[in-house]
Design a protein around this motif. Structure first.
Motif, PDB file in Angstrom:
ATOM      1  N   GLY A  21       0.825  -1.195   0.000  1.00  0.00           N
ATOM      2  CA  GLY A  21       0.000   0.000   0.000  1.00  0.00           C
ATOM      3  C   GLY A  21       0.861   1.247   0.000  1.00  0.00           C
ATOM      4  N   VAL A  22       0.206   2.367  -0.204  1.00  0.00           N
ATOM      5  CA  VAL A  22       0.881   3.663  -0.204  1.00  0.00           C
ATOM      6  C   VAL A  22       0.226   4.575   0.824  1.00  0.00           C
ATOM      7  CG1 VAL A  22       1.670   3.561  -2.593  1.00  0.00           C
ATOM      8  CG2 VAL A  22      -0.598   4.480  -2.098  1.00  0.00           C
ATOM      9  N   HIS A  80       3.179  -4.419   3.168  1.00  0.00           N
ATOM     10  CA  HIS A  80       4.226  -3.399   3.115  1.00  0.00           C
ATOM     11  C   HIS A  80       3.597  -2.055   2.771  1.00  0.00           C
ATOM     12  CE1 HIS A  80       6.354  -7.158   2.636  1.00  0.00           C
ATOM     13  NE2 HIS A  80       7.424  -6.530   3.098  1.00  0.00           N
ATOM     14  N   VAL A  81       4.189  -0.986   3.295  1.00  0.00           N
ATOM     15  CA  VAL A  81       3.685   0.362   3.077  1.00  0.00           C
ATOM     16  C   VAL A  81       4.812   1.223   2.513  1.00  0.00           C
ATOM     17  CG1 VAL A  81       2.705   2.420   4.170  1.00  0.00           C
ATOM     18  CG2 VAL A  81       2.075   0.149   5.016  1.00  0.00           C
ATOM     19  N   LEU A  82       4.517   1.923   1.417  1.00  0.00           N
ATOM     20  CA  LEU A  82       5.442   2.895   0.851  1.00  0.00           C
ATOM     21  C   LEU A  82       4.949   4.276   1.278  1.00  0.00           C
ATOM     22  CD1 LEU A  82       5.475   0.353  -1.091  1.00  0.00           C
ATOM     23  CD2 LEU A  82       6.360   1.913  -2.794  1.00  0.00           C
ATOM     24  N   LEU A  83       5.810   5.023   1.946  1.00  0.00           N
ATOM     25  CA  LEU A  83       5.446   6.367   2.387  1.00  0.00           C
ATOM     26  C   LEU A  83       6.069   7.399   1.460  1.00  0.00           C
ATOM     27  CD1 LEU A  83       4.102   8.277   4.446  1.00  0.00           C
ATOM     28  CD2 LEU A  83       6.268   8.252   5.711  1.00  0.00           C
ATOM     29  N   TYR A  84       5.209   8.224   0.871  1.00  0.00           N
ATOM     30  CA  TYR A  84       5.643   9.303  -0.010  1.00  0.00           C
ATOM     31  C   TYR A  84       5.440  10.636   0.693  1.00  0.00           C
ATOM     32  CZ  TYR A  84       5.869   6.181  -4.039  1.00  0.00           C
ATOM     33  OH  TYR A  84       6.204   5.188  -4.913  1.00  0.00           O
ATOM     34  N   ARG A  85       6.342  11.557   0.434  1.00  0.00           N
ATOM     35  CA  ARG A  85       6.212  12.919   0.941  1.00  0.00           C
ATOM     36  C   ARG A  85       5.743  13.803  -0.214  1.00  0.00           C
ATOM     37  NH1 ARG A  85      10.894  15.842   4.591  1.00  0.00           N
ATOM     38  NH2 ARG A  85       9.536  17.458   5.438  1.00  0.00           N
ATOM     39  N   VAL A  86       4.606  14.478  -0.017  1.00  0.00           N
ATOM     40  CA  VAL A  86       3.990  15.307  -1.054  1.00  0.00           C
ATOM     41  C   VAL A  86       4.003  16.752  -0.575  1.00  0.00           C
ATOM     42  CG1 VAL A  86       1.893  15.730  -2.399  1.00  0.00           C
ATOM     43  CG2 VAL A  86       2.532  13.380  -1.786  1.00  0.00           C
ATOM     44  N   ARG A  87       4.825  17.568  -1.222  1.00  0.00           N
ATOM     45  CA  ARG A  87       4.952  18.977  -0.826  1.00  0.00           C
ATOM     46  C   ARG A  87       4.291  19.934  -1.814  1.00  0.00           C
ATOM     47  NH1 ARG A  87      11.293  18.370   0.460  1.00  0.00           N
ATOM     48  NH2 ARG A  87      11.080  16.975   2.211  1.00  0.00           N
ATOM     49  N   HIS A  88       4.048  19.449  -3.022  1.00  0.00           N
ATOM     50  CA  HIS A  88       3.462  20.291  -4.075  1.00  0.00           C
ATOM     51  C   HIS A  88       2.186  19.628  -4.557  1.00  0.00           C
ATOM     52  CE1 HIS A  88       7.249  22.444  -4.049  1.00  0.00           C
ATOM     53  NE2 HIS A  88       7.864  21.277  -4.127  1.00  0.00           N
ATOM     54  N   TRP A  89       1.063  20.324  -4.358  1.00  0.00           N
ATOM     55  CA  TRP A  89      -0.238  19.736  -4.694  1.00  0.00           C
ATOM     56  C   TRP A  89      -1.234  20.855  -4.943  1.00  0.00           C
ATOM     57  CZ3 TRP A  89      -3.918  21.295  -1.245  1.00  0.00           C
ATOM     58  CH2 TRP A  89      -3.451  21.767  -0.007  1.00  0.00           C
ATOM     59  N   GLN A  90      -2.377  20.460  -5.481  1.00  0.00           N
ATOM     60  CA  GLN A  90      -3.488  21.395  -5.684  1.00  0.00           C
ATOM     61  C   GLN A  90      -4.793  20.678  -5.385  1.00  0.00           C
ATOM     62  OE1 GLN A  90      -3.201  22.488  -9.794  1.00  0.00           O
ATOM     63  NE2 GLN A  90      -4.014  20.542 -10.528  1.00  0.00           N
ATOM     64  N   VAL A  91      -5.799  21.463  -5.093  1.00  0.00           N
ATOM     65  CA  VAL A  91      -7.133  20.897  -4.879  1.00  0.00           C
ATOM     66  C   VAL A  91      -7.651  20.428  -6.223  1.00  0.00           C
ATOM     67  CG1 VAL A  91      -9.501  21.433  -4.171  1.00  0.00           C
ATOM     68  CG2 VAL A  91      -7.569  22.359  -2.869  1.00  0.00           C
ATOM     69  N   CYS A  92      -8.181  19.209  -6.269  1.00  0.00           N
ATOM     70  CA  CYS A  92      -8.696  18.692  -7.540  1.00  0.00           C
ATOM     71  C   CYS A  92     -10.208  18.541  -7.511  1.00  0.00           C
ATOM     72  CB  CYS A  92      -8.031  17.369  -7.913  1.00  0.00           C
ATOM     73  SG  CYS A  92      -8.366  15.991  -6.820  1.00  0.00           S
ATOM     74  N   GLY A  93     -10.820  18.938  -6.410  1.00  0.00           N
ATOM     75  CA  GLY A  93     -12.276  18.895  -6.330  1.00  0.00           C
ATOM     76  C   GLY A  93     -12.810  17.494  -6.250  1.00  0.00           C
ATOM     77  N   ARG A 153      -3.596  -4.536  -8.681  1.00  0.00           N
ATOM     78  CA  ARG A 153      -2.887  -5.214  -9.773  1.00  0.00           C
ATOM     79  C   ARG A 153      -2.908  -4.316 -11.016  1.00  0.00           C
ATOM     80  NH1 ARG A 153      -2.412 -11.255 -10.297  1.00  0.00           N
ATOM     81  NH2 ARG A 153      -2.957 -10.933  -8.131  1.00  0.00           N
ATOM     82  N   GLY A 154      -1.749  -4.158 -11.649  1.00  0.00           N
ATOM     83  CA  GLY A 154      -1.641  -3.351 -12.854  1.00  0.00           C
ATOM     84  C   GLY A 154      -1.484  -1.862 -12.590  1.00  0.00           C
ATOM     85  N   GLU A 155      -1.405  -1.474 -11.336  1.00  0.00           N
ATOM     86  CA  GLU A 155      -1.318  -0.063 -10.955  1.00  0.00           C
ATOM     87  C   GLU A 155       0.076   0.196 -10.389  1.00  0.00           C
ATOM     88  OE1 GLU A 155      -4.621   2.550  -8.713  1.00  0.00           O
ATOM     89  OE2 GLU A 155      -3.799   0.952  -7.468  1.00  0.00           O
ATOM     90  N   THR A 156       0.689   1.313 -10.756  1.00  0.00           N
ATOM     91  CA  THR A 156       1.972   1.666 -10.146  1.00  0.00           C
ATOM     92  C   THR A 156       1.713   2.267  -8.766  1.00  0.00           C
ATOM     93  OG1 THR A 156       2.033   3.953 -10.948  1.00  0.00           O
ATOM     94  CG2 THR A 156       2.923   2.226 -12.427  1.00  0.00           C
ATOM     95  N   ALA A 157       2.754   2.309  -7.951  1.00  0.00           N
ATOM     96  CA  ALA A 157       2.621   2.897  -6.619  1.00  0.00           C
ATOM     97  C   ALA A 157       2.213   4.364  -6.713  1.00  0.00           C
ATOM     98  CB  ALA A 157       3.930   2.744  -5.841  1.00  0.00           C
ATOM     99  N   GLU A 158       2.828   5.104  -7.633  1.00  0.00           N
ATOM    100  CA  GLU A 158       2.480   6.524  -7.765  1.00  0.00           C
ATOM    101  C   GLU A 158       1.056   6.706  -8.288  1.00  0.00           C
ATOM    102  OE1 GLU A 158       5.252   9.305  -9.400  1.00  0.00           O
ATOM    103  OE2 GLU A 158       6.945   8.333  -8.407  1.00  0.00           O
TER     104      GLU A 158
END
Length: 156
Positions: free
Chosen positions: A28-29, A100-113, A60-65
């Motif tokens: 998971g992420v 298992h868990v992949l932890l990502y740090r997200v510093r740049h984002w926008q509201v997508c509604g 299945r078939g999906e990348t982590a990102e």
């Protein structure tokens, strides 16, 4: 929708048993999302207690990102505007064998509604040095690793 929310705590152990047979290892992420004020985004689910980083399983078939982008949109209504940074990979054996868990740090984002998933009871922005009452142990440990320089562990 209310039936689904009430049924999930009952179905969760059965679903996990099925996943153990079908998928002996799961991944998971989670996203540590930061805003300009230095606060972090946490979510509370309808089916389990505690505050968590937004995230979910990789299909299945999906990348982590891809999974991370999907979960951020569904759980928080946001989308990264730059590639997220992979902070760490953790074993989540205490909660679910083979997870298992992949932890990502997200510093740049926008509201997508869009409307948040029905599984999300609440979202909030919190000071990482003073997290809310009810934060989960894994989430709190990751905050200390990222913001206080605590040594990383391999267990979630």
């Amino acid at each position: 929708m209310s039936l689904r929310v009430k049924a999930e705590p009952v179905l969760r152990p059965l679903m996990q048993a099925w996943w153990r047979v079908r998928r002996p290892m799961t991944m998971g992420v989670r996203a540590l999302v930061e805003n300009d004020a230095g606060h972090v985004l946490l979510v509370r689910h309808t089916y389990v207690d505690g505050w968590f980083f937004p995230g979910g399983g990789i299909e299945r078939g999906e990348t982590a990102e891809d999974a991370l982008v999907k979960e951020l949109a569904e759980e928080a209504g946001i989308a990264p505007t730059a590639p997220p940074d992979l902070f760490g990979i953790y074993s989540n054996e205490r909660v679910f064998r083979g997870d298992h868990v992949l932890l990502y740090r997200v510093r740049h984002w926008q509201v997508c509604g869009g409307e948040k998933a029905g599984e999300i009871a609440e979202t909030g922005w919190f000071d990482p040095y003073h997290p809310p009452e009810g934060i989960t142990g894994g989430t709190q440990r990751r905050l200390r690793e990222v913001f206080s320089g605590e040594a990383r562990t391999s267990a979630w």
